[in-house]
Design a protein around this motif. Sequence first.
Motif, PDB file in Angstrom:
ATOM      1  N   ILE A   3      -9.171  45.095  38.155  1.00  0.00           N
ATOM      2  CA  ILE A   3      -9.132  44.464  36.834  1.00  0.00           C
ATOM      3  C   ILE A   3      -8.843  45.542  35.799  1.00  0.00           C
ATOM      4  N   GLN A   4      -7.949  45.240  34.882  1.00  0.00           N
ATOM      5  CA  GLN A   4      -7.686  46.121  33.744  1.00  0.00           C
ATOM      6  C   GLN A   4      -8.744  45.833  32.671  1.00  0.00           C
ATOM      7  N   TRP A   5      -9.863  46.514  32.769  1.00  0.00           N
ATOM      8  CA  TRP A   5     -11.007  46.235  31.899  1.00  0.00           C
ATOM      9  C   TRP A   5     -10.691  46.444  30.426  1.00  0.00           C
ATOM     10  N   ASN A   6      -9.793  47.376  30.097  1.00  0.00           N
ATOM     11  CA  ASN A   6      -9.476  47.623  28.697  1.00  0.00           C
ATOM     12  C   ASN A   6      -8.711  46.464  28.059  1.00  0.00           C
ATOM     13  N   ASN A   7      -8.210  45.508  28.851  1.00  0.00           N
ATOM     14  CA  ASN A   7      -7.525  44.328  28.313  1.00  0.00           C
ATOM     15  C   ASN A   7      -8.449  43.121  28.168  1.00  0.00           C
ATOM     16  N   LEU A   8      -9.733  43.282  28.447  1.00  0.00           N
ATOM     17  CA  LEU A   8     -10.701  42.194  28.353  1.00  0.00           C
ATOM     18  C   LEU A   8     -11.620  42.383  27.154  1.00  0.00           C
ATOM     19  N   ILE A   9     -12.010  41.273  26.543  1.00  0.00           N
ATOM     20  CA  ILE A   9     -13.025  41.277  25.489  1.00  0.00           C
ATOM     21  C   ILE A   9     -14.054  40.223  25.866  1.00  0.00           C
ATOM     22  N   PHE A  10     -15.312  40.653  26.054  1.00  0.00           N
ATOM     23  CA  PHE A  10     -16.397  39.747  26.408  1.00  0.00           C
ATOM     24  C   PHE A  10     -17.129  39.313  25.146  1.00  0.00           C
ATOM     25  N   SER A  11     -17.796  38.170  25.233  1.00  0.00           N
ATOM     26  CA  SER A  11     -18.463  37.618  24.049  1.00  0.00           C
ATOM     27  C   SER A  11     -19.520  38.557  23.477  1.00  0.00           C
ATOM     28  N   ASP A  12     -20.185  39.339  24.319  1.00  0.00           N
ATOM     29  CA  ASP A  12     -21.217  40.245  23.796  1.00  0.00           C
ATOM     30  C   ASP A  12     -20.620  41.473  23.112  1.00  0.00           C
ATOM     31  N   GLN A  13     -19.302  41.614  23.104  1.00  0.00           N
ATOM     32  CA  GLN A  13     -18.644  42.713  22.407  1.00  0.00           C
ATOM     33  C   GLN A  13     -18.323  42.369  20.957  1.00  0.00           C
ATOM     34  N   ILE A  14     -18.384  41.119  20.592  1.00  0.00           N
ATOM     35  CA  ILE A  14     -17.970  40.689  19.249  1.00  0.00           C
ATOM     36  C   ILE A  14     -19.192  40.606  18.339  1.00  0.00           C
ATOM     37  N   ASN A  15     -19.136  41.344  17.240  1.00  0.00           N
ATOM     38  CA  ASN A  15     -20.184  41.284  16.222  1.00  0.00           C
ATOM     39  C   ASN A  15     -20.055  39.944  15.515  1.00  0.00           C
ATOM     40  N   LEU A  45     -21.346  38.775  12.853  1.00  0.00           N
ATOM     41  CA  LEU A  45     -21.278  38.800  11.398  1.00  0.00           C
ATOM     42  C   LEU A  45     -19.934  39.300  10.877  1.00  0.00           C
ATOM     43  N   THR A  46     -19.385  40.340  11.507  1.00  0.00           N
ATOM     44  CA  THR A  46     -18.158  40.951  10.988  1.00  0.00           C
ATOM     45  C   THR A  46     -16.922  40.638  11.821  1.00  0.00           C
ATOM     46  N   GLY A  47     -17.099  40.192  13.072  1.00  0.00           N
ATOM     47  CA  GLY A  47     -15.968  39.946  13.960  1.00  0.00           C
ATOM     48  C   GLY A  47     -15.438  41.212  14.615  1.00  0.00           C
ATOM     49  N   GLU A  48     -16.078  42.337  14.337  1.00  0.00           N
ATOM     50  CA  GLU A  48     -15.671  43.617  14.913  1.00  0.00           C
ATOM     51  C   GLU A  48     -15.889  43.607  16.425  1.00  0.00           C
ATOM     52  N   VAL A  49     -14.933  44.187  17.176  1.00  0.00           N
ATOM     53  CA  VAL A  49     -15.048  44.289  18.622  1.00  0.00           C
ATOM     54  C   VAL A  49     -15.785  45.585  18.943  1.00  0.00           C
ATOM     55  N   LEU A  50     -16.929  45.445  19.622  1.00  0.00           N
ATOM     56  CA  LEU A  50     -17.787  46.585  19.950  1.00  0.00           C
ATOM     57  C   LEU A  50     -17.474  47.121  21.342  1.00  0.00           C
ATOM     58  N   GLN A  51     -18.161  48.180  21.708  1.00  0.00           N
ATOM     59  CA  GLN A  51     -18.008  48.793  23.028  1.00  0.00           C
ATOM     60  C   GLN A  51     -18.440  47.816  24.122  1.00  0.00           C
ATOM     61  N   MET A  52     -17.785  47.868  25.302  1.00  0.00           N
ATOM     62  CA  MET A  52     -18.091  46.979  26.419  1.00  0.00           C
ATOM     63  C   MET A  52     -19.423  47.358  27.057  1.00  0.00           C
ATOM     64  N   ASN A  53     -20.244  46.339  27.381  1.00  0.00           N
ATOM     65  CA  ASN A  53     -21.509  46.550  28.074  1.00  0.00           C
ATOM     66  C   ASN A  53     -21.422  46.190  29.547  1.00  0.00           C
TER      67      ASN A  53
END
Length: 181
Positions: free
Chosen positions: A48-60, A62-70
């Motif tokens: 899996i190309q993990w850098n191409n994924l965004i998980f729900s727990d990465q999104i702030n 309040l601001t919509g900012e994409v955070l570091q992957m957990n």
Amino acid sequence: LGILFTRDMQANILNTSLLTGAYSLHLQLTSNLFMNLGIGAGLINKGIQWNNLIFSDQINKLTGEVLQMNEQNLDGGIWVPNFSAGMLLFNSRIFGGFAMHHLNRPNLSLMGNRLRTPVHYIATIGGYFSLEDIFSTGIVRENFFVSPNIILSIHGVNELLSYGVHFGLKQVFAGIWMRQD
């Protein structure tokens, strides 16, 4: 002898590569009956190309900012062996064969749990008949052929039946097929 390499990239996220070496043996059983036996051995790489994924727990929220992957990052993917075998019986008019893929039921899980691939069974039967075989006279008839075929594929709970016919004149041919699952 043969080598097969395939690569499947799904949405530039899930990548699967397969490298297989194959060996086939041709046997003449009688004057008009032949058998081909084949075996294949290879490696499957799945990742899996993990850098191409965004998980729900990465999104702030309040601001919509994409955070570091957990999530656990498996950038290297997995490498597993894969084996197959098959045989084909045929003469000048009819053929039938059977093949099995994933004989060792490789574990293709990317998260470490057991996800064994079921054995993939494929059976086929068919024929090749010229109209000369059916009607003994005529110039056009000796060049016209009909080739009916049936293929059954079973892979776990997935079953697919394909049947159809090719017909043609010398090297020019067409066909019609139906698939049912």
